[in-house]
Design a protein around this motif. Structure first.
Motif, PDB file in Angstrom:
ATOM      1  N   LEU A   1      -9.405  -9.895 -21.359  1.00  0.00           N
ATOM      2  CA  LEU A   1      -9.961  -9.394 -19.856  1.00  0.00           C
ATOM      3  C   LEU A   1      -9.195  -9.025 -18.641  1.00  0.00           C
ATOM      4  N   HIS A   2      -8.559  -8.397 -18.957  1.00  0.00           N
ATOM      5  CA  HIS A   2      -8.322  -7.352 -17.995  1.00  0.00           C
ATOM      6  C   HIS A   2      -9.430  -6.051 -17.976  1.00  0.00           C
ATOM      7  N   GLY A   3      -9.952  -5.921 -18.282  1.00  0.00           N
ATOM      8  CA  GLY A   3     -10.858  -4.797 -19.352  1.00  0.00           C
ATOM      9  C   GLY A   3     -10.584  -3.596 -18.567  1.00  0.00           C
ATOM     10  N   LEU A   4      -9.413  -3.514 -19.402  1.00  0.00           N
ATOM     11  CA  LEU A   4      -8.852  -2.144 -19.618  1.00  0.00           C
ATOM     12  C   LEU A   4     -10.082  -1.036 -20.352  1.00  0.00           C
ATOM     13  N   GLY A   5     -10.868  -1.679 -20.754  1.00  0.00           N
ATOM     14  CA  GLY A   5     -12.040  -0.897 -21.365  1.00  0.00           C
ATOM     15  C   GLY A   5     -12.666  -0.371 -20.398  1.00  0.00           C
ATOM     16  N   VAL A   6     -12.797  -0.098 -19.338  1.00  0.00           N
ATOM     17  CA  VAL A   6     -14.081  -0.362 -18.536  1.00  0.00           C
ATOM     18  C   VAL A   6     -12.852   0.989 -17.613  1.00  0.00           C
ATOM     19  N   GLU A   7     -13.821   1.901 -17.452  1.00  0.00           N
ATOM     20  CA  GLU A   7     -13.217   3.334 -17.173  1.00  0.00           C
ATOM     21  C   GLU A   7     -13.607   3.467 -15.687  1.00  0.00           C
ATOM     22  N   TYR A   8     -13.118   3.193 -14.153  1.00  0.00           N
ATOM     23  CA  TYR A   8     -13.297   3.722 -13.115  1.00  0.00           C
ATOM     24  C   TYR A   8     -12.534   4.794 -12.362  1.00  0.00           C
ATOM     25  N   PRO A   9     -14.395   6.046 -12.717  1.00  0.00           N
ATOM     26  CA  PRO A   9     -13.376   7.553 -11.655  1.00  0.00           C
ATOM     27  C   PRO A   9     -13.208   8.092 -10.310  1.00  0.00           C
ATOM     28  N   CYS A  10     -12.476   8.102 -10.200  1.00  0.00           N
ATOM     29  CA  CYS A  10     -12.646   7.966  -8.303  1.00  0.00           C
ATOM     30  C   CYS A  10     -12.430   9.333  -8.038  1.00  0.00           C
ATOM     31  N   GLU A  11     -14.127  11.017  -7.779  1.00  0.00           N
ATOM     32  CA  GLU A  11     -13.713  11.388  -7.072  1.00  0.00           C
ATOM     33  C   GLU A  11     -12.539  12.242  -5.751  1.00  0.00           C
ATOM     34  N   ILE A  12     -12.537  11.273  -5.508  1.00  0.00           N
ATOM     35  CA  ILE A  12     -10.793  11.448  -4.559  1.00  0.00           C
ATOM     36  C   ILE A  12     -10.003  12.391  -4.746  1.00  0.00           C
ATOM     37  N   CYS A  13      -9.517  11.566  -6.110  1.00  0.00           N
ATOM     38  CA  CYS A  13      -8.068  11.457  -7.153  1.00  0.00           C
ATOM     39  C   CYS A  13      -8.374  13.207  -8.410  1.00  0.00           C
ATOM     40  N   GLY A  14      -9.437  13.923  -7.615  1.00  0.00           N
ATOM     41  CA  GLY A  14      -9.818  14.687  -8.896  1.00  0.00           C
ATOM     42  C   GLY A  14     -10.802  14.401  -9.866  1.00  0.00           C
ATOM     43  N   ASN A  15     -11.770  13.468  -9.849  1.00  0.00           N
ATOM     44  CA  ASN A  15     -12.056  12.812 -10.935  1.00  0.00           C
ATOM     45  C   ASN A  15     -11.145  11.984 -11.900  1.00  0.00           C
ATOM     46  N   TYR A  16     -10.025  11.705 -11.259  1.00  0.00           N
ATOM     47  CA  TYR A  16      -9.234  11.460 -12.424  1.00  0.00           C
ATOM     48  C   TYR A  16      -9.877   9.312 -12.498  1.00  0.00           C
ATOM     49  N   VAL A  17      -9.428   9.176 -13.717  1.00  0.00           N
ATOM     50  CA  VAL A  17     -10.323   7.662 -14.248  1.00  0.00           C
ATOM     51  C   VAL A  17      -8.686   7.029 -14.717  1.00  0.00           C
ATOM     52  N   TYR A  18      -9.407   5.528 -13.507  1.00  0.00           N
ATOM     53  CA  TYR A  18      -8.483   4.214 -14.315  1.00  0.00           C
ATOM     54  C   TYR A  18      -9.140   3.835 -15.057  1.00  0.00           C
ATOM     55  N   MET A  19      -8.412   3.153 -15.946  1.00  0.00           N
ATOM     56  CA  MET A  19      -8.622   2.361 -16.848  1.00  0.00           C
ATOM     57  C   MET A  19      -8.524   0.792 -16.431  1.00  0.00           C
ATOM     58  N   GLY A  20      -9.597  -0.402 -15.927  1.00  0.00           N
ATOM     59  CA  GLY A  20      -9.539  -1.923 -15.509  1.00  0.00           C
ATOM     60  C   GLY A  20      -9.297  -1.481 -13.886  1.00  0.00           C
ATOM     61  N   ARG A  21      -9.779  -2.823 -13.748  1.00  0.00           N
ATOM     62  CA  ARG A  21     -10.169  -3.152 -12.329  1.00  0.00           C
ATOM     63  C   ARG A  21      -8.220  -3.472 -11.877  1.00  0.00           C
ATOM     64  N   LYS A  22      -7.148  -3.796 -11.964  1.00  0.00           N
ATOM     65  CA  LYS A  22      -5.793  -3.824 -11.559  1.00  0.00           C
ATOM     66  C   LYS A  22      -5.633  -2.427 -11.169  1.00  0.00           C
ATOM     67  N   ALA A  23      -5.874  -1.263 -12.056  1.00  0.00           N
ATOM     68  CA  ALA A  23      -5.066  -0.119 -12.068  1.00  0.00           C
ATOM     69  C   ALA A  23      -6.135   0.208 -10.969  1.00  0.00           C
ATOM     70  N   PHE A  24      -7.572   0.395 -11.249  1.00  0.00           N
ATOM     71  CA  PHE A  24      -8.735   0.324 -10.051  1.00  0.00           C
ATOM     72  C   PHE A  24      -8.098   0.883  -8.499  1.00  0.00           C
ATOM     73  N   ASP A  25      -7.576  -0.413  -8.210  1.00  0.00           N
ATOM     74  CA  ASP A  25      -7.386  -1.195  -6.564  1.00  0.00           C
ATOM     75  C   ASP A  25      -5.832  -1.012  -6.614  1.00  0.00           C
ATOM     76  N   LYS A  26      -5.399  -0.811  -7.415  1.00  0.00           N
ATOM     77  CA  LYS A  26      -4.045  -0.223  -6.873  1.00  0.00           C
ATOM     78  C   LYS A  26      -4.073   0.738  -6.339  1.00  0.00           C
ATOM     79  N   HIS A  27      -4.676   1.401  -6.509  1.00  0.00           N
ATOM     80  CA  HIS A  27      -4.348   3.161  -6.992  1.00  0.00           C
ATOM     81  C   HIS A  27      -4.418   3.314  -5.286  1.00  0.00           C
ATOM     82  N   PHE A  28      -5.631   3.301  -4.619  1.00  0.00           N
ATOM     83  CA  PHE A  28      -5.917   3.384  -2.615  1.00  0.00           C
ATOM     84  C   PHE A  28      -4.954   3.625  -2.603  1.00  0.00           C
TER      85      PHE A  28
END
Length: 492
Positions: free
Chosen positions: A390-417
Motif C-alpha cells: 500500500l505504501h509502495g515500500l518496494g519502489v526505489e527512488y534514487p537521488c543523485e544529489i544525496c550521493g545516489n542514496y535510495v529511498y524506499m517508498g514515496r513517503k520517504a522520498f517526499d520527506k527527504h527533500f
C-alpha cells in the motif's frame, strides 16, 4: 577401565570437540551486551578445558612411566595368547560389575548442553561459583556487567593515605594511575606499607575486572610485554624511575625530609630549619652506626622499590587497555550525580527487570520469520505485506544529489527533500534548497533549473524598471532610469 591408549584417543576427541564448540559459540551473534558477555565466558571455559586436555595429552605422549610403550608393544605382538585375552576379559567384567548400568554420553552432548544452559535457565546453580572465580556477576552494581569500573572502595583507601591530594571520585578516576605525579602520590608515600597494600588491592581489582568483563583478553601477554618494558626502563635508569630521576635533576629534593621544593630560596631556607637538622642528624647517625648489614638492607630496600615500581607499571599497562571503559565510567558517574534518589532507584529496578527479561526477548527476536525482508514495525516485528504494498515500500527512488542514496517508498522520498542529507547535497552544489527544487534529483537538472530561475528574475527586474514612469515639471514622461539620470545631471 584404565587404558592409556583409549585415554589418549579420548583426549584427542575432546580437543576436537572443544575447538568446534568454540568456533560455533564465537559465531553466535547475540543482540545484547549480556548475551555477548556470556558467549565470551563460555568460550573462555572451552579454552581453559582445551588447555587442560592438551597438557594431559602432552604428559601421555612423554610416557615417563613407560605404560604407553608397554601397551603399544602388547598390541604389536603377532598374536595374543589366551591368557592375555582372558585377563583383559576379566578386567572388562570387573569394571562393569563395579559400575553397573553406567550411562554412556557422547562428548558433543556435553558441549551442546553447556551452550544451551542460558536458554534453559540452568546456569543459576553455577552463578555463585563463577562469581567466586571472578568471571561473571549476574547482578547490577556500579560495574553493570563490566561496562564500567567501580573504584569507590579504592578511592576510600586512597584518601586514607598520608599526604595525597584530596581528589573527588571523578578526578580520581582520571588520575589514579599517574604515579609520577607527586601531587597525587608524594615521594615519601612510596616507601610506606599502606601504599604497597593499596597498590596490591588496585592490581587485584583490575586483574579480576579483566576476568569478569574481558575474559578473552590475553592478560598474560599484556603482563609479559609490560614486564619487558619495565625491566628495560628500570635497568636503563640504574634502579630508578622517571619521577626520582626528574627530582634529582632539579636539585630541590631533600632526601632526609623526602620532600620536593619548587624554589631554590625555599629549599635553602628549610636546610636551616630545626626539623630538617633533626631529621638529617638522625639519618647520619643511622648511616654511621650500621655495619656490614648496610649492603643487605640496601638490597632489600631496592627490591621493595622495584616491586612497588613494577606494580605501578603493571597498573598503568592495564589502564591503557581499559582507557575506553575509564572514559565511559566517568560519564556514567557524572550522569548518575545529576539524578535524584528516586530516579536512581527507578533506574536500578529497571536494570534488574531488563536482566531478567533479556534472555526471553532474545528468544523472541531469534524466532522472527521474515523471508521477504519486510521493514520492522513499532513492535519489532515485520509489517503486514498488504501495508508494505500500500505504501509502495518496494519502489526505489534514487537521488543523485544525496550521493545516489535510495529511498524506499514515496513517503520517504517526499520527506527527504527537507532532511539533512538532501540539504547538505544542495549546499555542496551551491544551490538553494527552496520549494522550486522539489522533485529534482539529478544534478544537471538542478543546475538547469537554477539558470532558468535566474533568467526569469532578470527579465522581471527589467520589465518592472521599464513599466515605472516619471513626469517632469513640463509634463515630459520618462522611465525611471532616464528620469534619474537627467535629474542627476541637473537637466530637469
Amino acid at each position: 577401565m584404565d587404558n592409556i591408549l583409549e585415554t589418549q584417543r579420548l583426549a584427542h576427541e575432546v580437543i576436537e570437540r572443544l575447538e568446534e564448540a568454540s568456533v560455533q559459540q564465537f559465531l553466535t551473534d547475540s543482540k545484547t551486551y549480556r548475551g555477548r558477555l556470556q558467549n565470551e565466558h563460555t568460550i573462555d571455559r572451552y579454552l581453559t578445558r582445551l588447555d587442560k586436555e592438551s597438557q594431559t595429552l602432552i604428559d601421555l605422549y612423554e610416557d615417563k612411566d613407560g605404560q604407553r610403550q608397554k601397551a603399544i608393544d602388547t598390541l604389536s605382538k603377532p598374536a595374543i595368547s589366551l591368557d592375555e585375552f582372558y585377563e583383559q576379559l576379566d578386567q572388562i567384567k570387573e569394571h562393569h560389575q563395579k559400575y553397573p548400568n553406567e550411562p554412556i554420553e557422547a562428548p558433543e552432548f556435553e558441549f551442546m548442553r553447556t551452550s544451551n544452559q542460558h536458554d534453559n535457565g540452568e546456569e543459576e546453580e553455577n552463578d555463585d561459583m563463577e562469581e567466586d572465580d571472578g568471571k561473571l556477576k549476574t547482578g547490577g552494581g556500579e560495574e553493570n556487567l563490566g561496562r564500567y569500573v567501580d573504584l569507590n572502595s579504592l578511592h576510600g583507601e586512597y584518601l586514607n593515605l598520608k599526604g595525597v591530594d584530596r581528589l573527588d571520585y571523578i578526578p580520581y578516576l582520571d588520575r589514579f594511575d599517574r604515579f609520577a605525579d607527586i601531587k597525587v602520590y608524594p615521594v615519601n608515600l612510596k616507601s610506606s606499607n599502606d601504599y604497597r597494600l593499596y597498590l596490591d588491592h588496585l592490581h587485584n581489582y583490575l586483574h579480576g575486572f579483566f576476568r569478569r568483563a574481558k575474559p578473552l583478553e590475553d592478560v598474560a601477554s599484556l603482563e609479559q610485554q609490560a614486564k619487558l618494558e619495565f625491566e628495560e626502563k628500570w635497568n636503563g635508569n640504574d634502579g630508578g624511575n622517571d619521577q626520582t630521576k626528574a627530582e634529582d635533576a632539579t636539585g630541590l629534593f631533600c632526601k632526609a625530609c623526602q620532600k620536593l621544593f619548587t624554589k631554590q630560596t625555599v629549599f635553602d631556607a628549610h636546610l636551616k630549619g630545626k626539623k630538617h637538622l633533626k631529621v638529617q642528624e638522625k639519618l647520619d647517625q643511622e648511616n654511621s652506626s650500621t655495619n656490614g648489614s648496610d649492603n643487605q638492607d640496601g638490597l632489600n630496600k631496592m627490591d621493595r622499590r622495584k616491586q612497588t615500581a613494577w606494580m605501578e607499571a603493571l597498573i598503568t599497562a592495564y589502564m591503557k587497555t581499559l582507557d575506553n571503559i575509564r572514559t565511559e565510567s566517568k560519564a556514567n558517574v557524572e550522569r548518575k550525580q545529576a539524578l535524584t534518589d528516586r530516579e536512581r532507584t527507578h533506574e536500578q529496578d529497571q536494570e534488574d527487570i531488563e536482566i531478567e527479561d533479556e534472555s526471553d526477548e532474545d528468544d523472541d527476536e531469534d524466532r522472527i520469520y521474515n523471508p521477504l525482508k519486510l521493514p520492522l514495525g513499532w513492535d519489532g516485528k515485520p509489517i503486514p505485506y498488504w501495508l508494505y504494498k500500500l505504501h509502495g515500500l518496494g519502489v526505489e527512488y534514487p537521488c543523485e544529489i544525496c550521493g545516489n542514496y535510495v529511498y524506499m517508498g514515496r513517503k520517504a522520498f517526499d520527506k527527504h527533500f527537507q532532511e539533512w542529507r538532501h540539504a547538505h547535497g544542495m549546499r555542496c552544489l551551491g544551490l538553494p534548497n527552496s520549494r522550486q527544487f522539489h522533485e529534482i534529483t539529478k544534478i544537471d537538472d538542478a543546475y538547469a533549473l537554477n539558470e532558468k530561475l535566474k533568467n526569469q528574475s532578470v527579465k522581471t527586474d527589467v520589465k518592472a524598471e521599464n513599466m515605472e514612469e516619471y513626469e517632469d515639471d513640463e509634463g515630459n514622461v520618462f522611465n525611471k532610469k532616464t528620469y534619474e539620470d537627467l535629474k542627476r545631471q541637473g537637466i530637469i
